[in-house]
Design an enzyme around this catalytic site. Structure first.
Site, PDB file in Angstrom:
ATOM      1  CG  ASP A   1      -2.223  -0.743   0.987  1.00  0.00           C
ATOM      2  OD1 ASP A   1      -2.580  -0.970  -0.190  1.00  0.00           O
ATOM      3  OD2 ASP A   1      -2.885  -1.103   1.984  1.00  0.00           O
TER       4      ASP A   1
ATOM      5  NE  ARG B   1      -1.086   1.936   3.926  1.00  0.00           N
ATOM      6  CZ  ARG B   1      -1.537   3.007   3.275  1.00  0.00           C
ATOM      7  NH1 ARG B   1      -2.832   3.290   3.290  1.00  0.00           N
ATOM      8  NH2 ARG B   1      -0.707   3.796   2.619  1.00  0.00           N
TER       9      ARG B   1
ATOM     10  NE  ARG C   1      -8.419   2.520   7.383  1.00  0.00           N
ATOM     11  CZ  ARG C   1      -7.758   2.186   6.282  1.00  0.00           C
ATOM     12  NH1 ARG C   1      -6.637   2.792   5.966  1.00  0.00           N
ATOM     13  NH2 ARG C   1      -8.221   1.234   5.480  1.00  0.00           N
TER      14      ARG C   1
ATOM     15  CG  HIS D   1      -8.161   7.423   4.072  1.00  0.00           C
ATOM     16  ND1 HIS D   1      -7.463   6.503   3.323  1.00  0.00           N
ATOM     17  CD2 HIS D   1      -7.630   7.372   5.322  1.00  0.00           C
ATOM     18  CE1 HIS D   1      -6.549   5.911   4.089  1.00  0.00           C
ATOM     19  NE2 HIS D   1      -6.645   6.415   5.311  1.00  0.00           N
TER      20      HIS D   1
ATOM     21  CB  CYS E   1      -4.876   7.280  -2.587  1.00  0.00           C
ATOM     22  SG  CYS E   1      -6.572   7.281  -2.031  1.00  0.00           S
TER      23      CYS E   1
HETATM   24  N1  ARG Z   1      -5.334   0.106   0.861  1.00  0.00           N
HETATM   25  C1  ARG Z   1      -5.085   1.393   1.410  1.00  0.00           C
HETATM   26  C2  ARG Z   1      -5.680   1.455   2.824  1.00  0.00           C
HETATM   27  O1  ARG Z   1      -6.727   0.958   3.025  1.00  0.00           O
HETATM   28  C3  ARG Z   1      -5.676   2.469   0.548  1.00  0.00           C
HETATM   29  C4  ARG Z   1      -5.335   3.838   1.004  1.00  0.00           C
HETATM   30  C5  ARG Z   1      -5.970   4.918   0.201  1.00  0.00           C
HETATM   31  N2  ARG Z   1      -5.444   6.178   0.538  1.00  0.00           N
HETATM   32  C6  ARG Z   1      -6.113   7.317   0.643  1.00  0.00           C
HETATM   33  N3  ARG Z   1      -5.460   8.413   0.839  1.00  0.00           N
HETATM   34  N4  ARG Z   1      -7.435   7.340   0.638  1.00  0.00           N
HETATM   35  O2  ARG Z   1      -5.129   2.011   3.719  1.00  0.00           O
END
Ligand code: ARG
Length: 291
Positions: A85, A110, A155, A184, A284
């Site tokens: 990612d 991550r 998040r 996000h 992203c």
């Molecule tokens: N697979 C990543 C996650 O879920 C995607 C992140 C997407 N990033 C963003 N800035 N919206 O964390």
């Protein structure tokens, strides 16, 4: 000879065009050399579906070249094997006035990305601030004029909003996200006028991604905002990057494209279908660097 179709190729000049001004942006990106989907931390990800890393790289190259053609300064961070990612550079931190507020990721998969991005910021001479609270960088922090809109709910924790307010000296406005598909803030809001201190910056957003309190804030602050359709949001159409005139968007977000043209912006569609399998799009893949 094929005719140029004004709706898809070049913006038809309108009176409003004079109000829009492209500005040079400086961004950080990460080539998706190790992109794949092997875990599921958002509803877009399905480890059972195959991914095509070389296609992801080719699509990403188009975005990279688009930014170069727009005259942006594009920096690259080396991708790390085992961090699929990492291509979503927006999550690597939040950078303002040469200060880089580091990311502290929600999911263990991550977490190693946080220090990797902070190392890069340090090597590039940014004033790096180690985060005390969970936050996913520009994925949840969007500078609009003088304020930072900040997402929470899936998040970034709201205590990171206070931390960023203290670090940046900016007003941070908390917005709660309620739809797991738009986890996000940068999947639910697009900043159309990114110039810091812009007197009258506008945004586009998906109303259903917010609770009533958040909606009331957005309506009051941005009465002229573009409201995008569920259909456009579901191809991550809002996950776009603007220089104040040119707006790089998902090519499939057709109604958003139409609305941008109507307002005198120049939408530029790109196809990042492979990176959509990881739950990310244009924005992203893009972290803004503000010296
Ligand atoms: N697979 C990543 C996650 O879920 C995607 C992140 C997407 N990033 C963003 N800035 N919206 O964390």
């Amino acid at each position: 000879m094929s005719a140029i179709h004004p709706a898809t190729a070049v913006a038809t000049p309108t009176r409003r065009d004079n109000e829009r001004k492209a500005s040079k942006r400086t961004v950080l990106m990460c080539r998706p050399d190790f992109f794949t989907v092997v875990y599921r931390i958002n509803p877009w990800m399905n480890p059972q579906l195959p991914t095509d890393t070389s296609l992801a790289v080719r699509q990403w190259e188009v975005l990279y070249q688009t930014y170069l053609d727009l005259g942006f300064e594009v920096h690259l961070i080396d991708p790390i094997d085992g961090l699929p990612d990492m291509v979503y550079a927006a999550n690597g931190g939040f950078v303002i006035d040469n200060i880089a507020y580091g990311a502290s990721f929600t999911y263990p998969e991550r977490q190693p990305e946080g220090p990797a991005y902070m190392d890069w910021f340090g090597e590039e001479g940014f004033d790096v601030r180690m985060p005390k609270n969970v936050n996913e960088g520009e994925g949840d922090f969007l500078l609009v004029g003088d304020v930072i809109l900040a997402g929470t709910g899936f998040r970034s924790h709201s205590n990171s909003h206070e931390e960023l307010a203290a670090i940046s000296g900016r007003k941070v406005v908390t917005l709660e996200l309620v739809n797991p598909n738009f986890y996000h803030l940068d999947t639910a809001i697009a900043v159309l006028d990114p110039q810091p201190g812009h007197p009258n910056p506008n945004i586009a957003y998906l109303p259903s991604a917010f609770n009533e309190e958040g909606l009331a804030i957005l309506r009051a602050r941005f009465p002229d905002a573009i409201l995008v359709t569920e259909e456009d949001a579901s191809v991550l159409g809002l996950n776009s990057f603007s220089d104040g005139y040119n707006v790089v968007i998902a090519a499939r977000a057709k109604d958003f494209e139409r609305q941008l043209l109507e307002r005198g912006y120049n939408p530029i569609g790109v196809d990042l279908s492979e990176l959509l399998l990881g739950g990310g799009g244009v924005k992203c893949c893009t972290l803004e660097l503000r010296r």
